[in-house]
Design an enzyme around this catalytic site. Structure first.
Site, PDB file in Angstrom:
ATOM      1  N   HIS A   6       1.083  -0.765   0.106  1.00  0.00           N
ATOM      2  CA  HIS A   6       0.339  -0.085  -0.284  1.00  0.00           C
ATOM      3  C   HIS A   6       0.676   1.047  -0.357  1.00  0.00           C
ATOM      4  CE1 HIS A   6      -2.619  -2.872   2.221  1.00  0.00           C
ATOM      5  NE2 HIS A   6      -3.392  -2.182   0.962  1.00  0.00           N
ATOM      6  N   LYS A  54     -17.654  -7.057   4.408  1.00  0.00           N
ATOM      7  CA  LYS A  54     -15.846  -7.709   4.437  1.00  0.00           C
ATOM      8  C   LYS A  54     -15.766  -7.137   6.209  1.00  0.00           C
ATOM      9  CE  LYS A  54     -11.798  -7.572   2.088  1.00  0.00           C
ATOM     10  NZ  LYS A  54     -11.283  -6.689   1.041  1.00  0.00           N
ATOM     11  N   ARG A  62      -1.607  -5.640  -8.651  1.00  0.00           N
ATOM     12  CA  ARG A  62      -0.523  -6.445  -8.218  1.00  0.00           C
ATOM     13  C   ARG A  62      -0.442  -7.389  -9.527  1.00  0.00           C
ATOM     14  NH1 ARG A  62      -3.140  -7.290  -2.077  1.00  0.00           N
ATOM     15  NH2 ARG A  62      -5.100  -6.707  -3.873  1.00  0.00           N
ATOM     16  N   SER A  73      -3.164  -7.767   2.765  1.00  0.00           N
ATOM     17  CA  SER A  73      -2.885  -7.646   4.630  1.00  0.00           C
ATOM     18  C   SER A  73      -3.441  -9.011   4.803  1.00  0.00           C
ATOM     19  CB  SER A  73      -4.027  -6.650   4.828  1.00  0.00           C
ATOM     20  OG  SER A  73      -4.107  -5.838   3.910  1.00  0.00           O
TER      21      SER A  73
HETATM   22  P1  ADP Z   1      -9.534  -3.782  -0.773  1.00  0.00           P
HETATM   23  O1  ADP Z   1     -10.255  -4.199   0.255  1.00  0.00           O
HETATM   24  O2  ADP Z   1     -10.865  -2.437  -0.900  1.00  0.00           O
HETATM   25  O3  ADP Z   1      -9.153  -4.184  -1.750  1.00  0.00           O
HETATM   26  P2  ADP Z   1      -7.341  -3.219   0.083  1.00  0.00           P
HETATM   27  O4  ADP Z   1      -6.410  -2.949   1.149  1.00  0.00           O
HETATM   28  O5  ADP Z   1      -7.104  -4.490  -0.030  1.00  0.00           O
HETATM   29  O6  ADP Z   1      -8.683  -3.238   0.124  1.00  0.00           O
HETATM   30  O7  ADP Z   1      -6.497  -2.941  -1.177  1.00  0.00           O
HETATM   31  C1  ADP Z   1      -6.690  -1.397  -1.639  1.00  0.00           C
HETATM   32  C2  ADP Z   1      -5.796  -1.473  -2.835  1.00  0.00           C
HETATM   33  O8  ADP Z   1      -4.326  -1.579  -2.317  1.00  0.00           O
HETATM   34  C3  ADP Z   1      -6.663  -2.552  -3.917  1.00  0.00           C
HETATM   35  O9  ADP Z   1      -6.713  -1.240  -4.902  1.00  0.00           O
HETATM   36  C4  ADP Z   1      -5.685  -2.716  -4.021  1.00  0.00           C
HETATM   37  O10 ADP Z   1      -4.930  -4.272  -4.792  1.00  0.00           O
HETATM   38  C5  ADP Z   1      -3.953  -2.878  -3.534  1.00  0.00           C
HETATM   39  N1  ADP Z   1      -3.386  -3.045  -2.598  1.00  0.00           N
HETATM   40  C6  ADP Z   1      -2.763  -3.908  -1.636  1.00  0.00           C
HETATM   41  N2  ADP Z   1      -1.961  -4.462  -1.416  1.00  0.00           N
HETATM   42  C7  ADP Z   1      -1.216  -3.915  -2.667  1.00  0.00           C
HETATM   43  C8  ADP Z   1       0.216  -4.839  -3.093  1.00  0.00           C
HETATM   44  N3  ADP Z   1       0.764  -5.979  -2.306  1.00  0.00           N
HETATM   45  N4  ADP Z   1       0.562  -3.972  -3.916  1.00  0.00           N
HETATM   46  C9  ADP Z   1       0.103  -3.274  -5.093  1.00  0.00           C
HETATM   47  N5  ADP Z   1      -1.645  -2.982  -4.595  1.00  0.00           N
HETATM   48  C10 ADP Z   1      -2.363  -3.281  -3.615  1.00  0.00           C
END
Ligand code: ADP
Length: 158
Positions: free
Chosen positions: A17, A41, A90, A128
């Site tokens: 992030h 979620k 990703r 996460s």
């Molecule tokens: P959500 O539940 O909305 O997907 P996340 O916190 O999992 O929320 O992710 C928020 C955003 O950050 C999403 O667009 C996700 O694809 C991106 N994201 C999460 N982890 C990574 C990572 N390691 N590299 C790039 N983008 C990421």
């Protein structure tokens, strides 16, 4: 001033992030990190804890704002008078879901654009959920999350 809203669960924030935020700050004047309170979620951390971890992990960054929202993302984006949604990409696995969301948001509001940023290769596999799993089994998460998050995870899984 061009701002982008970066919505997500951030449960917890990872180095993936942070990498996306740092890259976005090279393009936008301001990035609003918005913790979504999604009823469907189930979150491990509370919104308050998530915000604390984000704040602790982004002290080195200027021009960011940390906020939370509930309900429809588009409503929040409008409220903030912003028209850019920032998402991280990703691997191919993210694509279909993100593509669907972005197109749906565009259908609902033609003024809003979704911008995708590709993360550093090192973080392509990072999410996460994996971090929580490793922490739960007492693995070392320090290469995946900022220090404050690693500390918080240690508290949760002593
Ligand atoms: P959500 O539940 O909305 O997907 P996340 O916190 O999992 O929320 O992710 C928020 C955003 O950050 C999403 O667009 C996700 O694809 C991106 N994201 C999460 N982890 C990574 C990572 N390691 N590299 C790039 N983008 C990421």
């Amino acid at each position: 001033m061009k701002a982008a809203i970066y919505p997500g669960s951030f449960d917890p924030i990872t180095k993936g992030h942070i990498d996306v935020i740092e890259r976005a700050l090279k393009i936008f004047d301001r990035v609003i990190i918005a913790v979504g309170e999604n009823l469907e979620k189930k979150s491990f951390f509370t919104t308050k804890e998530k915000i604390w971890m984000i704040r602790e992990s982004t002290g080195h960054l200027k021009n960011i704002e940390i906020d939370s929202f509930s309900g429809l993302l588009l409503g929040y984006v409008k409220k903030k008078k912003c028209n850019v949604i920032l998402r991280g990409l990703r691997a191919v696995s993210d694509f279909e879901f993100e593509f669907q969301r972005a197109l749906m948001n565009r259908k609902l509001d033609g003024d809003i654009e979704t911008v995708f940023i590709m993360t550093k290769e090192d973080y392509v596999f990072l999410n996460s959920g994996i971090v929580k799993e490793i922490a739960q089994f007492k693995g070392n998460v320090s290469q995946f999350v900022p220090e404050a998050v690693a500390k918080k995870l240690k508290e949760k899984f002593p």
